[in-house]
Design an enzyme around this catalytic site. Structure first.
Site, mmCIF file in Angstrom:
data_model
loop_
_atom_site.group_PDB
_atom_site.id
_atom_site.type_symbol
_atom_site.label_atom_id
_atom_site.label_comp_id
_atom_site.label_asym_id
_atom_site.label_seq_id
_atom_site.Cartn_x
_atom_site.Cartn_y
_atom_site.Cartn_z
ATOM 1 N N LYS A 177 -3.826 -2.822 -40.510
ATOM 2 C CA LYS A 177 -3.348 -3.693 -39.420
ATOM 3 C C LYS A 177 -4.503 -4.520 -38.879
ATOM 4 O O LYS A 177 -5.602 -3.996 -38.711
ATOM 5 C CB LYS A 177 -2.775 -2.790 -38.312
ATOM 6 C CG LYS A 177 -2.346 -3.511 -37.049
ATOM 7 C CD LYS A 177 -1.778 -2.540 -36.022
ATOM 8 C CE LYS A 177 -2.795 -2.066 -35.020
ATOM 9 N NZ LYS A 177 -2.231 -1.248 -33.936
ATOM 10 N N GLU A 186 0.843 -1.208 0.000
ATOM 11 C CA GLU A 186 0.000 0.000 0.000
ATOM 12 C C GLU A 186 0.873 1.252 0.000
ATOM 13 O O GLU A 186 1.939 1.273 0.606
ATOM 14 C CB GLU A 186 -0.898 0.009 1.251
ATOM 15 C CG GLU A 186 -2.023 -0.995 1.176
ATOM 16 C CD GLU A 186 -2.903 -0.959 2.426
ATOM 17 O OE1 GLU A 186 -2.725 -0.059 3.268
ATOM 18 O OE2 GLU A 186 -3.760 -1.852 2.545
ATOM 19 N N ALA A 242 5.610 -2.517 -29.088
ATOM 20 C CA ALA A 242 6.298 -2.165 -30.350
ATOM 21 C C ALA A 242 5.968 -3.116 -31.502
ATOM 22 O O ALA A 242 6.580 -3.024 -32.572
ATOM 23 C CB ALA A 242 7.814 -2.051 -30.163
ATOM 24 N N GLY A 243 5.012 -4.012 -31.296
ATOM 25 C CA GLY A 243 4.599 -4.913 -32.388
ATOM 26 C C GLY A 243 4.069 -4.127 -33.576
ATOM 27 O O GLY A 243 4.442 -4.391 -34.723
ATOM 28 N N ASP A 271 -2.505 2.307 -38.492
ATOM 29 C CA ASP A 271 -3.746 1.538 -38.606
ATOM 30 C C ASP A 271 -4.857 2.475 -39.066
ATOM 31 O O ASP A 271 -4.681 3.697 -39.126
ATOM 32 C CB ASP A 271 -4.123 0.820 -37.285
ATOM 33 C CG ASP A 271 -4.117 1.760 -36.085
ATOM 34 O OD1 ASP A 271 -4.593 2.907 -36.235
ATOM 35 O OD2 ASP A 271 -3.644 1.363 -35.013
ATOM 36 N N ARG A 273 -7.048 2.725 -23.477
ATOM 37 C CA ARG A 273 -7.409 1.899 -24.633
ATOM 38 C C ARG A 273 -8.771 1.226 -24.464
ATOM 39 O O ARG A 273 -9.418 0.900 -25.429
ATOM 40 C CB ARG A 273 -6.304 0.871 -24.912
ATOM 41 C CG ARG A 273 -5.135 1.480 -25.659
ATOM 42 C CD ARG A 273 -3.958 0.560 -25.747
ATOM 43 N NE ARG A 273 -3.205 0.505 -24.498
ATOM 44 C CZ ARG A 273 -2.061 -0.155 -24.346
ATOM 45 N NH1 ARG A 273 -1.544 -0.827 -25.360
ATOM 46 N NH2 ARG A 273 -1.430 -0.139 -23.193
ATOM 47 N N GLN A 274 -9.199 1.051 -23.210
ATOM 48 C CA GLN A 274 -10.544 0.500 -22.988
ATOM 49 C C GLN A 274 -11.501 1.687 -22.851
ATOM 50 O O GLN A 274 -11.864 2.091 -21.759
ATOM 51 C CB GLN A 274 -10.573 -0.338 -21.711
ATOM 52 C CG GLN A 274 -9.659 -1.556 -21.731
ATOM 53 C CD GLN A 274 -9.570 -2.194 -20.355
ATOM 54 O OE1 GLN A 274 -10.555 -2.682 -19.819
ATOM 55 N NE2 GLN A 274 -8.389 -2.167 -19.760
ATOM 56 N N ARG A 296 -5.664 -6.829 -35.587
ATOM 57 C CA ARG A 296 -5.333 -7.283 -34.230
ATOM 58 C C ARG A 296 -5.916 -8.668 -34.019
ATOM 59 O O ARG A 296 -7.109 -8.879 -34.238
ATOM 60 C CB ARG A 296 -5.942 -6.336 -33.191
ATOM 61 C CG ARG A 296 -5.073 -5.146 -32.904
ATOM 62 C CD ARG A 296 -4.932 -4.884 -31.398
ATOM 63 N NE ARG A 296 -4.049 -3.740 -31.185
ATOM 64 C CZ ARG A 296 -2.735 -3.829 -31.070
ATOM 65 N NH1 ARG A 296 -2.131 -5.003 -31.141
ATOM 66 N NH2 ARG A 296 -2.012 -2.749 -30.880
ATOM 67 N N HIS A 333 -5.529 8.728 -26.031
ATOM 68 C CA HIS A 333 -5.672 7.674 -27.054
ATOM 69 C C HIS A 333 -6.852 7.994 -27.982
ATOM 70 O O HIS A 333 -6.781 7.774 -29.182
ATOM 71 C CB HIS A 333 -5.830 6.325 -26.369
ATOM 72 C CG HIS A 333 -5.856 5.187 -27.335
ATOM 73 N ND1 HIS A 333 -4.813 4.924 -28.195
ATOM 74 C CD2 HIS A 333 -6.804 4.271 -27.606
ATOM 75 C CE1 HIS A 333 -5.124 3.882 -28.945
ATOM 76 N NE2 HIS A 333 -6.325 3.473 -28.617
#
Ligand code: R5P
Length: 319
Positions: free
Chosen positions: A196, A43, A228-229, A173, A100-101, A198, A134
């Site tokens: 791209k 904590e 980095a993909g 993308d 990203r979500q 996914r 994002h």
């Protein structure tokens, strides 16, 4: 022009100590006194070592790796400042993680971007200052003002300074096309798009490249590099299809998983990133990595917010 006030207090969370120091230097203020400790179970414990009663304070903390720990630390700092009677608490989150979500793209998944916005609100922040979310719509997850800054001018200036001829902007993308088009417009360059696909979290493959890249310097622009993909697969495909060489420009070097190994082996002339995320030491070994500072931009924005001046003018928006 608004009325100038006393100097702002700037506090650094542990994810953004280096950047906060640079921002303090720009603002000519010392970093605010803050103590962070951990209980043996992990904590986090926070104490503000300044009298902030009635003050405007700026907390600088990216919610980068380790995301959960850095987010919790940010929330605790905001809570401590609120309970210490700070007048206005500005959460400066150079890299807003968990972004990203941001939509339910399948059933029974969480909306982390919204949940994190709720948490920051409830902790007591009065404003959020961040760079290259994002997706821009995340601003709407907050019910407090969000100053959404862009690293675009910094990246574009750097690319222009390379004085290259015949280059093409690459969107990594389809989702990034709108933003890549803005870079292409600023650089007066054509645009090409990587198709791209996914196949899982952090797993992607290049299906196709749309546009003319033959014999050109290819500049991939993206908001973040994680494993980095995306950029490495794109670089290989671009070279195979005739690009002269490949550069990457990106705001947030999140760099997790196999990012180091992938970048080391990829055909990348330069990887140009900003310091919204602190780099782990081994990434400094990458000879083709260029880190541009967002500190002057963030410092100027803090100065303007503090003095009730326009922020939009920094991005040439007509008001
Ligand atoms: C995708 O929407 C993002 O803009 C990035 O391209 C992506 O998150 C990068 O992830 P990775 O580096 O793991 O491929």
């Amino acid at each position: 022009m608004g009325k100038a006030k006393s100097k702002p207090y700037v506090f650094a969370g542990s994810a953004s100590v280096g950047l906060a120091k640079e921002i303090c230097k720009y603002l000519k203020v010392p970093p605010g006194g803050l103590e962070t400790k951990h209980f043996s179970d992990g904590e986090t414990w926070i104490k503000i070592n300044e009298n902030v009663r009635g003050s405007d304070v700026y907390v600088i903390q990216s919610t980068s790796t380790p995301a959960n720990e850095n987010l919790m630390e940010l929330l605790l700092i905001i809570d401590a400042l609120r309970r210490a009677s700070a007048e206005k608490i500005n959460a400066v989150i150079p890299y807003y993680g968990y972004a990203r979500q941001d939509r339910k793209d399948q059933g029974r998944v969480a909306l982390s971007a919204k949940l994190v916005a709720n948490l920051i609100n409830i902790a007591g922040a009065n404003r959020v200052i961040t760079i290259d979310l994002h997706s821009g719509q995340i601003q709407g997850f907050f019910d407090i003002p969000v100053d959404h800054l862009q690293a675009k001018p910094i990246l574009v200036d750097y690319v222009k300074g390379l004085h290259l001829k015949d280059y093409v902007v690459i969107s990594p993308d389809v989702g990034y096309v709108k933003r890549a088009r803005q870079f292409a417009a600023d650089l007066n360059a054509p645009l090409a798009i990587v198709d791209k696909r996914r196949t899982g979290h952090n797993v992607s493959e290049v299906m196709n490249i749309i546009g003319d890249i033959e014999g050109k310097h290819a500049f991939i622009f993206d908001d973040l590099i994680d494993t980095a993909g995306t950029i490495c697969n794109a670089a290989v495909a671009l070279i195979q299809q005739g690009a002269k060489d490949v550069y990457v420009c990106c705001t947030h070097p999140v760099f997790s998983g196999d990012a180091f190994e992938r970048i080391s082996k990829a055909p990348l002339k330069k990887i140009i990133v900003t310091n919204t995320v602190s780099l782990r030491p081994k990434f400094k070994e990458l000879k083709n990595l260029v880190v541009l500072s967002v500190a002057p931009l963030m410092g100027e924005v803090i100065k303007r917010i503090h003095n009730h001046q326009s922020v939009s003018v920094l991005f040439n928006e007509k008001l």
